[in-house]
Design a protein around this motif. Structure first.
Motif, short mmCIF file in Angstrom:
data_model
loop_
_atom_site.label_atom_id
_atom_site.label_comp_id
_atom_site.label_asym_id
_atom_site.label_seq_id
_atom_site.Cartn_x
_atom_site.Cartn_y
_atom_site.Cartn_z
N ASN A 1 0.79 -1.24 0.00
CA ASN A 1 0.00 0.00 0.00
C ASN A 1 0.82 1.28 0.00
O ASN A 1 0.26 2.38 -0.02
N CYS A 2 2.15 1.14 0.03
CA CYS A 2 3.01 2.33 0.06
C CYS A 2 2.82 3.14 -1.23
O CYS A 2 2.72 2.59 -2.32
N LEU A 3 2.79 4.46 -1.08
CA LEU A 3 2.56 5.32 -2.24
C LEU A 3 3.85 5.66 -2.97
O LEU A 3 3.83 6.27 -4.03
N ASP A 4 4.97 5.30 -2.38
CA ASP A 4 6.26 5.63 -3.00
C ASP A 4 7.24 4.46 -2.75
O ASP A 4 8.24 4.61 -2.05
N LYS A 5 6.92 3.30 -3.32
CA LYS A 5 7.71 2.10 -3.07
C LYS A 5 9.17 2.29 -3.46
O LYS A 5 9.46 2.79 -4.53
N SER B 1 9.19 -0.39 1.74
CA SER B 1 8.26 0.74 1.65
C SER B 1 9.02 2.02 2.00
O SER B 1 10.12 1.95 2.56
N CYS B 2 8.42 3.19 1.71
CA CYS B 2 9.17 4.43 1.90
C CYS B 2 9.25 4.84 3.36
O CYS B 2 10.20 5.48 3.80
N GLY B 3 8.24 4.48 4.13
CA GLY B 3 8.25 4.81 5.56
C GLY B 3 7.76 6.22 5.87
O GLY B 3 7.60 6.56 7.04
N VAL B 4 7.52 7.04 4.84
CA VAL B 4 7.14 8.43 5.13
C VAL B 4 5.85 8.89 4.46
O VAL B 4 5.30 9.94 4.82
N CYS B 5 5.33 8.13 3.50
CA CYS B 5 4.09 8.57 2.84
C CYS B 5 2.92 8.46 3.83
O CYS B 5 3.06 7.87 4.90
N THR B 6 1.77 9.00 3.46
CA THR B 6 0.65 9.00 4.42
C THR B 6 0.25 7.57 4.78
O THR B 6 -0.06 7.27 5.93
N SER B 7 0.28 6.68 3.79
CA SER B 7 -0.09 5.29 4.07
C SER B 7 0.92 4.66 5.05
O SER B 7 0.52 4.06 6.05
N CYS B 8 2.20 4.83 4.76
CA CYS B 8 3.23 4.23 5.64
C CYS B 8 3.12 4.77 7.06
O CYS B 8 3.29 4.03 8.03
N ARG B 9 2.84 6.07 7.17
CA ARG B 9 2.80 6.65 8.52
C ARG B 9 1.64 6.05 9.33
O ARG B 9 1.77 5.79 10.51
#
Ligand code: ZN
Length: 382
Positions: free
Chosen positions: A51-55, A60-68
């Protein structure tokens, strides 16, 4: 939870990432790994990656809204199910979600015992009840709020009894963009109908070096202590963490001393040692000490079999194992493992410590000094 936060499992992580890259994410997957291996954390990191918006290349990126939102387990399209200790028959896992968040975020390697302690459930029966099965069906029939994929992570589906069948249709034909990630420890206790409907992701235990490094980081302990806990726990991170919390004297020194009294049949010293040291350790410490003794005897057996390359000892422990292997037969070493395993079994069942350790000592004397071995009835120590 990102992949980088989970120790080891390099090949599994790569395989999971590839399913996303190659667009072949199966809608129902069964993460099967032993207790404390990190399989639950892996399932969550996988869902976060999907679900990460910036794989990124391998995480995962760890900082996008989904990751947060995933990091705090508050994403509206991420659902958890787990065994709980219902106070009322209508209770569902959602009633315990804040406890669940605390418990998991505090220790992603949690086992059922840790979860039970979090809920102060003592001896209550854990279960995933029919109300929970219906709640899942209802939740997943709703449209996703914001993510591409709705995800349900079910921890320990072993605790779904026959009510699990209510979920079968959903697992077989889930609504679009819905993922089921089941995280189990014991395939023998799973409904076969669930196994046949899921794709298997096999997770093994992380290696001792990885566990030791993790313990030094999160447990803030010295290398020697971390290595010893990793060794005794055989890749079960939860168990290793428990060991660090126990106040224990040095298992190696104690074991060597005990065996020394046994192999020389030093009657009085042996009785004093059993009563003053082993009995007074307390039950949890006795259990970890006996587990250490089992691990050590297995290492001696490896040495005896000429498989030094497989040994995981160094320094004084290795020297001891080599010497011990040279002095006794394989049969004697096997017998000792059996004696220790039985002792562990009885300690777990609240055996009388005084009787137990005297008897175990006597069996070790017979085994090592006189090469005779006595098999016990299970009720001996109760
Ligand atoms: Zn992200």
């Amino acid at each position: 939870m990102q992949f980088k936060d989970i120790i080891g499992h390099v090949a599994v992580k790569e395989r999971l990432i590839n399913t996303v890259r190659e667009n072949r994410v199966s809608h129902a997957q069964l993460f099967l790994g032993p207790e404390g291996s990190g399989s639950l954390a892996l399932a969550l990191a996988y869902a976060q990656f999907i679900n990460c918006l910036d794989k990124q290349e391998s995480d995962s990126c760890g900082v996008c809204t989904s990751c947060r939102k995933y990091a705090r387990i508050i994403h509206p399209d991420l659902h958890f199910s787990y065994p709980f200790f219902a106070k009322h028959k209508d209770d569902t896992a959602a009633d315990y979600i804040s406890d669940w968040r605390n418990c998991f975020l505090n220790n992603p390697y949690l086992d059922l015992e840790c979860w039970r302690n979090q809920l102060n459930a003592e001896n209550k029966q854990a279960n995933i009840n029919i109300a929970e099965a219906h709640h899942i069906i209802k939740k997943l029939s709703l449209k996703a709020y914001e993510a591409e994929y709705k995800v349900l992570i079910m921890w320990l589906p072993e605790f779904l009894d026959s009510q699990g069948n209510a979920l079968l249709k959903l697992i077989e034909e889930p609504p679009a963009k819905t993922l089921f990630l089941l995280v189990a420890e014991n395939p023998d206790k799973l409904l076969s109908t669930i196994i046949s409907r899921t794709q298997l992701v096999k997770v093994s235990r992380p290696g001792n070096d990885e566990v030791a490094a993790y313990l030094m980081e999160v447990g803030h302990v010295q290398e020697q202590q971390a290595r010893q806990a990793a060794f005794i726990s055989e890749g079960n991170v939860q168990r290793a963490l428990n060991l660090l919390n126990e106040e224990h004297s040095d298992h190696f020194e104690l074991l060597v001393q005990w065996l020394r009294y046994c192999v020389t049949d030093s009657g009085l010293s042996l009785i004093d040692f059993s009563e003053d040291i082993l009995v007074k350790m307390g039950r949890e410490n006795q259990k970890s000490f006996i587990l250490y003794a089992i691990s050590m005897m297995r290492q001696v057996l490896l040495c005896k079999a000429g498989a030094e390359a497989l040994m995981r000892l160094s320094g004084a422990e290795k020297g001891f194992a080599e010497k011990f292997a040279g002095l006794y037969t394989e049969k004697q070493l096997d017998n000792a493992v059996e004696v220790f395993e039985k002792a562990h079994y009885h300690i777990e069942r609240n055996a009388n410590g005084k009787i137990l350790f005297l008897d175990v000592s006597l069996q070790l004397v017979l085994n090592f000094k006189y090469a005779t071995f006595r098999r016990e009835a299970d009720s001996t120590y109760l």
